[in-house]
Design a protein around this motif. Structure first.
Motif, PDB file in Angstrom:
ATOM      1  N   ALA A   1       5.265  -3.815   4.553  1.00  0.00           N
ATOM      2  CA  ALA A   1       6.710  -3.743   4.761  1.00  0.00           C
ATOM      3  C   ALA A   1       7.304  -2.851   3.674  1.00  0.00           C
ATOM      4  CB  ALA A   1       7.338  -5.129   4.709  1.00  0.00           C
ATOM      5  N   ILE A   2       8.260  -2.021   4.059  1.00  0.00           N
ATOM      6  CA  ILE A   2       9.006  -1.209   3.098  1.00  0.00           C
ATOM      7  C   ILE A   2      10.326  -1.932   2.842  1.00  0.00           C
ATOM      8  CG2 ILE A   2       9.959   1.043   2.575  1.00  0.00           C
ATOM      9  CD1 ILE A   2       6.895   0.958   2.976  1.00  0.00           C
ATOM     10  N   ARG A   3      10.533  -2.340   1.594  1.00  0.00           N
ATOM     11  CA  ARG A   3      11.713  -3.146   1.264  1.00  0.00           C
ATOM     12  C   ARG A   3      12.546  -2.473   0.184  1.00  0.00           C
ATOM     13  NH1 ARG A   3       9.152  -9.265   1.867  1.00  0.00           N
ATOM     14  NH2 ARG A   3       9.056  -9.166   4.148  1.00  0.00           N
ATOM     15  N   MET A   4      13.830  -2.785   0.230  1.00  0.00           N
ATOM     16  CA  MET A   4      14.803  -2.118  -0.638  1.00  0.00           C
ATOM     17  C   MET A   4      15.370  -3.078  -1.672  1.00  0.00           C
ATOM     18  SD  MET A   4      14.857   0.784   0.994  1.00  0.00           S
ATOM     19  CE  MET A   4      14.166   1.261   2.579  1.00  0.00           C
ATOM     20  N   GLY A   5      15.784  -2.498  -2.796  1.00  0.00           N
ATOM     21  CA  GLY A   5      16.573  -3.251  -3.757  1.00  0.00           C
ATOM     22  C   GLY A   5      15.763  -4.129  -4.673  1.00  0.00           C
ATOM     23  N   VAL A   6      16.354  -5.261  -5.042  1.00  0.00           N
ATOM     24  CA  VAL A   6      15.724  -6.217  -5.959  1.00  0.00           C
ATOM     25  C   VAL A   6      14.908  -7.199  -5.132  1.00  0.00           C
ATOM     26  CG1 VAL A   6      16.121  -7.953  -7.731  1.00  0.00           C
ATOM     27  CG2 VAL A   6      17.629  -5.962  -7.577  1.00  0.00           C
ATOM     28  N   LEU A   7      13.622  -7.298  -5.413  1.00  0.00           N
ATOM     29  CA  LEU A   7      12.749  -8.166  -4.631  1.00  0.00           C
ATOM     30  C   LEU A   7      12.880  -9.620  -5.051  1.00  0.00           C
ATOM     31  CD1 LEU A   7       9.437  -6.096  -4.490  1.00  0.00           C
ATOM     32  CD2 LEU A   7      11.214  -6.272  -2.744  1.00  0.00           C
ATOM     33  N   LYS A   8      12.736 -10.502  -4.075  1.00  0.00           N
ATOM     34  CA  LYS A   8      12.641 -11.925  -4.370  1.00  0.00           C
ATOM     35  C   LYS A   8      11.221 -12.240  -4.824  1.00  0.00           C
ATOM     36  CE  LYS A   8      16.078 -13.195  -0.854  1.00  0.00           C
ATOM     37  NZ  LYS A   8      16.310 -13.970   0.389  1.00  0.00           N
ATOM     38  N   ASP A   9      11.086 -13.304  -5.612  1.00  0.00           N
ATOM     39  CA  ASP A   9       9.751 -13.731  -6.021  1.00  0.00           C
ATOM     40  C   ASP A   9       8.960 -14.152  -4.791  1.00  0.00           C
ATOM     41  OD1 ASP A   9      10.330 -13.316  -8.673  1.00  0.00           O
ATOM     42  OD2 ASP A   9      10.988 -15.366  -9.036  1.00  0.00           O
ATOM     43  N   SER A  10       7.705 -13.755  -4.735  1.00  0.00           N
ATOM     44  CA  SER A  10       6.858 -14.139  -3.606  1.00  0.00           C
ATOM     45  C   SER A  10       5.407 -13.963  -4.001  1.00  0.00           C
ATOM     46  CB  SER A  10       7.180 -13.287  -2.373  1.00  0.00           C
ATOM     47  OG  SER A  10       6.613 -12.000  -2.490  1.00  0.00           O
ATOM     48  N   SER A  11       4.523 -14.374  -3.102  1.00  0.00           N
ATOM     49  CA  SER A  11       3.087 -14.217  -3.334  1.00  0.00           C
ATOM     50  C   SER A  11       2.590 -12.855  -2.873  1.00  0.00           C
ATOM     51  CB  SER A  11       2.322 -15.317  -2.583  1.00  0.00           C
ATOM     52  OG  SER A  11       2.583 -15.225  -1.186  1.00  0.00           O
ATOM     53  N   LEU A  12       3.493 -12.015  -2.368  1.00  0.00           N
ATOM     54  CA  LEU A  12       3.106 -10.694  -1.878  1.00  0.00           C
ATOM     55  C   LEU A  12       2.924  -9.719  -3.033  1.00  0.00           C
ATOM     56  CD1 LEU A  12       5.636 -10.451   1.083  1.00  0.00           C
ATOM     57  CD2 LEU A  12       3.241 -11.140   1.209  1.00  0.00           C
ATOM     58  N   ILE A  13       2.136  -8.688  -2.788  1.00  0.00           N
ATOM     59  CA  ILE A  13       1.957  -7.595  -3.743  1.00  0.00           C
ATOM     60  C   ILE A  13       3.006  -6.527  -3.453  1.00  0.00           C
ATOM     61  CG2 ILE A  13       0.381  -5.836  -4.616  1.00  0.00           C
ATOM     62  CD1 ILE A  13      -0.524  -8.633  -5.220  1.00  0.00           C
ATOM     63  N   ALA A  14       3.629  -5.983  -4.488  1.00  0.00           N
ATOM     64  CA  ALA A  14       4.650  -4.945  -4.308  1.00  0.00           C
ATOM     65  C   ALA A  14       4.319  -3.741  -5.182  1.00  0.00           C
ATOM     66  CB  ALA A  14       6.030  -5.481  -4.657  1.00  0.00           C
ATOM     67  N   ARG A  15       4.373  -2.561  -4.591  1.00  0.00           N
ATOM     68  CA  ARG A  15       4.220  -1.308  -5.346  1.00  0.00           C
ATOM     69  C   ARG A  15       5.490  -0.489  -5.218  1.00  0.00           C
ATOM     70  NH1 ARG A  15      -1.064   2.157  -4.710  1.00  0.00           N
ATOM     71  NH2 ARG A  15       0.107   3.367  -6.252  1.00  0.00           N
ATOM     72  N   ARG A  16       5.972  -0.024  -6.329  1.00  0.00           N
ATOM     73  CA  ARG A  16       7.210   0.752  -6.366  1.00  0.00           C
ATOM     74  C   ARG A  16       6.957   2.145  -5.789  1.00  0.00           C
ATOM     75  NH1 ARG A  16      11.313  -0.327 -10.370  1.00  0.00           N
ATOM     76  NH2 ARG A  16      12.970   1.253 -10.315  1.00  0.00           N
ATOM     77  N   LEU A  17       7.723   2.522  -4.775  1.00  0.00           N
ATOM     78  CA  LEU A  17       7.597   3.848  -4.185  1.00  0.00           C
ATOM     79  C   LEU A  17       8.515   4.857  -4.869  1.00  0.00           C
ATOM     80  CD1 LEU A  17       7.424   3.127  -0.339  1.00  0.00           C
ATOM     81  CD2 LEU A  17       5.545   3.379  -1.961  1.00  0.00           C
ATOM     82  N   CYS A  18       9.756   4.447  -5.134  1.00  0.00           N
ATOM     83  CA  CYS A  18      10.719   5.366  -5.741  1.00  0.00           C
ATOM     84  C   CYS A  18      11.930   4.576  -6.213  1.00  0.00           C
ATOM     85  CB  CYS A  18      11.146   6.453  -4.757  1.00  0.00           C
ATOM     86  SG  CYS A  18      11.914   5.816  -3.251  1.00  0.00           S
ATOM     87  N   ASP A  19      12.729   5.199  -7.039  1.00  0.00           N
ATOM     88  CA  ASP A  19      13.992   4.595  -7.457  1.00  0.00           C
ATOM     89  C   ASP A  19      14.973   4.599  -6.291  1.00  0.00           C
ATOM     90  OD1 ASP A  19      13.051   4.207 -10.013  1.00  0.00           O
ATOM     91  OD2 ASP A  19      13.872   6.082 -10.783  1.00  0.00           O
TER      92      ASP A  19
END
Length: 298
Positions: A142-160
């Motif tokens: 999933a491509i998500r925007m803004g401030v992420l909620k805490d979760s068990s998912l892995i997140a990689r920053r794509l861009c500012d």
């Protein structure tokens, strides 16, 4: 190397139940396996196995030792599998979901380029602005925007991702430019998919509830309303960059701009990440900046 061979012989004897079975599995003689296990016992200074003509049985020391050794060999197998997957070709079905406008403008072209490089990959892209339950709905990324909620998912920053409070030149001929958040109450605010606008005050995140005469859940429609002078709007950089650069829109309240926002590629936590997910995320990270507009206020 001899030490590893001794441990491997011991682990296989325990796993398979006999010296002869371990010998067949490792393609050596039974006497060689017996000798390796004896050498291991001498090296450790403890007896690991009780041996009879009919069966073998672990001693207490052997039980403890084999459990640790199993974890060791599991780790080695995991390392080998990870290296194998690193070189594997992406294939199968890849399901990706993204916010609509950003996904259509920036993610889809890169995913299409990636599929050109890997034509054996099947791609399913879904664009929506509603929150998507990644695992429950069967998506890989999933491509998500803004401030992420805490979760068990892995997140990689794509861009500012920067959000601007903007108004048109025409609007500001009728209303003064605000310099504090409190002054927003004196302005017509154009409200998008959320009623609160995000700011940063003294290094802390702050949300301010705004009110106005226009509400809509479409970024392009919100941008159009702001360009036509209907009020102030908070919009991401990729919407407003060309209009700020041309002077058609004017940014205000910049000292309160929240900086800790970004675009993220989010995916489930797996012990072994599949090549299609890992390689696509790597590709997005490496190439997305080439499609994004420059910072309009740099």
């Amino acid at each position: 190397m001899q030490h590893w061979s001794r441990i491997e012989a011991f682990v296989e004897v325990v796993r398979l139940g006999t010296f002869s079975a371990a010998a067949r599995h490792l393609k050596v003689s039974t006497s060689h396996i017996s000798r390796l296990v004896s050498q291991l016992e001498n090296q450790l200074g403890v007896q690991l196995l009780y041996r009879t003509t009919r069966q073998i049985r672990l001693t207490d020391a052997g039980t403890t030792y084999v459990e640790h050794c199993r974890h060791l060999f599991d780790g080695l197998r995991d390392a080998e599998q990870a290296l194998s997957e690193l070189q594997a070709t992406p294939n199968g079905l890849l399901k990706l979901t993204s916010a609509t406008t950003f996904g259509e403008r920036f993610i889809a072209p890169l995913v299409n380029d990636f599929q050109c490089l890997h034509p054996q990959l099947d791609v399913h892209m879904h664009f929506t602005n509603r929150p998507v339950e990644l695992i429950e709905e069967g998506y890989d990324i999933a491509i998500r925007m803004g401030v992420l909620k805490d979760s068990s998912l892995i997140a990689r920053r794509l861009c500012d991702r920067r959000e601007y409070i903007v108004g048109s030149q025409g609007y500001f001929r009728q209303a003064p430019r605000p310099h504090t958040l409190a002054e927003l109450s004196q302005h017509r605010c154009l409200i998008g998919s959320r009623p609160n606008w995000l700011f940063e005050v003294n290094g802390q995140r702050r949300e301010a509830r705004v009110e106005g005469c226009w509400t809509g859940n479409s970024g392009p429609a919100l941008l159009d309303a702001a360009r036509k002078g209907l009020g102030l709007a908070q919009l991401p950089d990729y919407y407003v960059a060309p209009y700020l650069a041309s002077g058609e829109l004017v940014a205000v309240l910049e000292p309160f701009q929240h900086h800790d926002t970004a675009v993220w590629a989010v995916y489930p936590r797996h012990r072994h990440l599949s090549p299609k997910i890992r390689q696509l995320v790597d590709y997005l990270v490496a190439n997305i900046d080439s499609l994004l507009p420059p910072n309009p206020l740099a």
